[in-house]
Design a protein around this motif. Structure first.
Motif, PDB file in Angstrom:
ATOM      1  N   SER A  58       0.827  -1.209   0.000  1.00  0.00           N
ATOM      2  CA  SER A  58       0.000   0.000   0.000  1.00  0.00           C
ATOM      3  C   SER A  58       0.861   1.258   0.000  1.00  0.00           C
ATOM      4  O   SER A  58       0.465   2.278  -0.533  1.00  0.00           O
ATOM      5  CB  SER A  58      -0.912   0.026   1.222  1.00  0.00           C
ATOM      6  OG  SER A  58      -0.133   0.116   2.400  1.00  0.00           O
ATOM      7  N   ARG A  59       2.000   1.190   0.642  1.00  0.00           N
ATOM      8  CA  ARG A  59       2.951   2.290   0.830  1.00  0.00           C
ATOM      9  C   ARG A  59       2.238   3.615   1.063  1.00  0.00           C
ATOM     10  O   ARG A  59       2.496   4.616   0.425  1.00  0.00           O
ATOM     11  CB  ARG A  59       3.914   2.384  -0.341  1.00  0.00           C
ATOM     12  CG  ARG A  59       5.107   3.321  -0.081  1.00  0.00           C
ATOM     13  CD  ARG A  59       5.792   3.125   1.275  1.00  0.00           C
ATOM     14  NE  ARG A  59       6.486   1.893   1.407  1.00  0.00           N
ATOM     15  CZ  ARG A  59       7.788   1.722   1.362  1.00  0.00           C
ATOM     16  NH1 ARG A  59       8.572   2.746   1.231  1.00  0.00           N
ATOM     17  NH2 ARG A  59       8.317   0.541   1.490  1.00  0.00           N
ATOM     18  N   ALA A  60       1.310   3.563   2.002  1.00  0.00           N
ATOM     19  CA  ALA A  60       0.624   4.781   2.388  1.00  0.00           C
ATOM     20  C   ALA A  60       1.610   5.780   2.993  1.00  0.00           C
ATOM     21  O   ALA A  60       1.446   6.988   2.853  1.00  0.00           O
ATOM     22  CB  ALA A  60      -0.496   4.463   3.378  1.00  0.00           C
ATOM     23  N   LEU A  61       2.647   5.255   3.669  1.00  0.00           N
ATOM     24  CA  LEU A  61       3.667   6.109   4.283  1.00  0.00           C
ATOM     25  C   LEU A  61       5.053   5.565   3.975  1.00  0.00           C
ATOM     26  O   LEU A  61       5.290   4.358   4.075  1.00  0.00           O
ATOM     27  CB  LEU A  61       3.485   6.158   5.800  1.00  0.00           C
ATOM     28  CG  LEU A  61       2.205   6.795   6.307  1.00  0.00           C
ATOM     29  CD1 LEU A  61       2.068   6.576   7.793  1.00  0.00           C
ATOM     30  CD2 LEU A  61       2.186   8.274   5.999  1.00  0.00           C
ATOM     31  N   GLY A  62       5.963   6.444   3.643  1.00  0.00           N
ATOM     32  CA  GLY A  62       7.343   6.057   3.374  1.00  0.00           C
ATOM     33  C   GLY A  62       8.263   6.483   4.503  1.00  0.00           C
ATOM     34  O   GLY A  62       7.814   7.007   5.530  1.00  0.00           O
ATOM     35  N   PRO A  63       9.557   6.298   4.295  1.00  0.00           N
ATOM     36  CA  PRO A  63      10.525   6.632   5.350  1.00  0.00           C
ATOM     37  C   PRO A  63      10.496   8.101   5.764  1.00  0.00           C
ATOM     38  O   PRO A  63      10.722   8.415   6.925  1.00  0.00           O
ATOM     39  CB  PRO A  63      11.877   6.266   4.737  1.00  0.00           C
ATOM     40  CG  PRO A  63      11.600   5.536   3.480  1.00  0.00           C
ATOM     41  CD  PRO A  63      10.172   5.707   3.122  1.00  0.00           C
ATOM     42  N   ASP A  64      10.231   9.011   4.824  1.00  0.00           N
ATOM     43  CA  ASP A  64      10.219  10.431   5.176  1.00  0.00           C
ATOM     44  C   ASP A  64       9.103  10.773   6.165  1.00  0.00           C
ATOM     45  O   ASP A  64       9.269  11.646   7.008  1.00  0.00           O
ATOM     46  CB  ASP A  64      10.079  11.303   3.926  1.00  0.00           C
ATOM     47  CG  ASP A  64      11.330  11.263   3.065  1.00  0.00           C
ATOM     48  OD1 ASP A  64      12.402  10.870   3.575  1.00  0.00           O
ATOM     49  OD2 ASP A  64      11.234  11.615   1.877  1.00  0.00           O
ATOM     50  N   GLN A  65       7.969  10.083   6.053  1.00  0.00           N
ATOM     51  CA  GLN A  65       6.877  10.305   6.999  1.00  0.00           C
ATOM     52  C   GLN A  65       7.096   9.534   8.294  1.00  0.00           C
ATOM     53  O   GLN A  65       6.573   9.897   9.330  1.00  0.00           O
ATOM     54  CB  GLN A  65       5.530   9.881   6.403  1.00  0.00           C
ATOM     55  CG  GLN A  65       5.061  10.725   5.253  1.00  0.00           C
ATOM     56  CD  GLN A  65       5.536  10.191   3.905  1.00  0.00           C
ATOM     57  OE1 GLN A  65       6.121   9.127   3.817  1.00  0.00           O
ATOM     58  NE2 GLN A  65       5.284  10.950   2.855  1.00  0.00           N
ATOM     59  N   ALA A  66       7.874   8.448   8.232  1.00  0.00           N
ATOM     60  CA  ALA A  66       8.102   7.608   9.410  1.00  0.00           C
ATOM     61  C   ALA A  66       9.095   8.230  10.393  1.00  0.00           C
ATOM     62  O   ALA A  66       8.984   8.007  11.598  1.00  0.00           O
ATOM     63  CB  ALA A  66       8.587   6.219   8.986  1.00  0.00           C
ATOM     64  N   LEU A  67      10.064   9.002   9.906  1.00  0.00           N
ATOM     65  CA  LEU A  67      11.070   9.571  10.809  1.00  0.00           C
ATOM     66  C   LEU A  67      10.441  10.448  11.895  1.00  0.00           C
ATOM     67  O   LEU A  67      10.747  10.263  13.070  1.00  0.00           O
ATOM     68  CB  LEU A  67      12.145  10.331  10.047  1.00  0.00           C
ATOM     69  CG  LEU A  67      13.229  10.960  10.928  1.00  0.00           C
ATOM     70  CD1 LEU A  67      13.937   9.920  11.790  1.00  0.00           C
ATOM     71  CD2 LEU A  67      14.231  11.723  10.086  1.00  0.00           C
ATOM     72  N   PRO A  68       9.541  11.384  11.571  1.00  0.00           N
ATOM     73  CA  PRO A  68       8.910  12.151  12.648  1.00  0.00           C
ATOM     74  C   PRO A  68       8.117  11.268  13.622  1.00  0.00           C
ATOM     75  O   PRO A  68       8.059  11.551  14.815  1.00  0.00           O
ATOM     76  CB  PRO A  68       7.986  13.135  11.918  1.00  0.00           C
ATOM     77  CG  PRO A  68       8.562  13.248  10.544  1.00  0.00           C
ATOM     78  CD  PRO A  68       9.158  11.901  10.244  1.00  0.00           C
ATOM     79  N   ASP A  69       7.537  10.171  13.100  1.00  0.00           N
ATOM     80  CA  ASP A  69       6.814   9.244  13.977  1.00  0.00           C
ATOM     81  C   ASP A  69       7.778   8.588  14.954  1.00  0.00           C
ATOM     82  O   ASP A  69       7.490   8.465  16.146  1.00  0.00           O
ATOM     83  CB  ASP A  69       6.090   8.163  13.166  1.00  0.00           C
ATOM     84  CG  ASP A  69       4.892   8.703  12.405  1.00  0.00           C
ATOM     85  OD1 ASP A  69       4.514   9.883  12.602  1.00  0.00           O
ATOM     86  OD2 ASP A  69       4.325   7.937  11.599  1.00  0.00           O
TER      87      ASP A  69
END
Length: 129
Positions: A58-69
């Protein structure tokens, strides 16, 4: 505390319920487990989270969105966990995986993101992997 063996280092799994955590991306994230490793006189904690939205399919979120998480989970989950369990750590590794998995078992189908942090003065200092 449950310790896993045989390993050249002490690896223990502390009880950690799977619960949803609010993160900047808005994805659903649950804590799968916390592992404590003792090696060379230092303690490393691994906080393993499940985040289905990072799945390749699905790749709803990639690494760039995961770092702040991961940054948020370090301050809002990992640091309070250290305090609650009276633990100290030289380093903490936080990971997101798209599904639960056994620690140390390779599975090419699982998407994982990792970051390393050093707890210092009530803050998470990013150490990059």
């Amino acid at each position: 505390m449950r310790c896993l063996a045989p390993l050249p280092i002490l690896l223990c799994a502390l009880g950690a319920p799977v619960t949803a955590h609010e993160v900047p991306s808005g994805q659903d994230v649950g804590l799968e487990e916390v592992l404590v490793e003792e090696a060379g006189g230092e303690t490393l904690l691994r906080f393993r989270f499940v985040a289905p939205a990072i799945a390749r399919e699905s790749r709803a979120l990639g690494p760039d969105q995961a770092l702040p998480d991961l940054d948020h989970l370090c301050t809002s989950v990992a640091l309070p966990y250290l305090a609650e369990h009276d633990l100290t750590a030289a380093r903490m590794v936080l990971s997101l995986a798209d599904r639960p998995s056994a620690f140390g078992v390779a599975d090419a189908e699982i998407t994982r993101f990792f970051e390393a942090y050093r707890p210092s003065g009530g803050n998470c200092i990013w150490e990059g992997l």
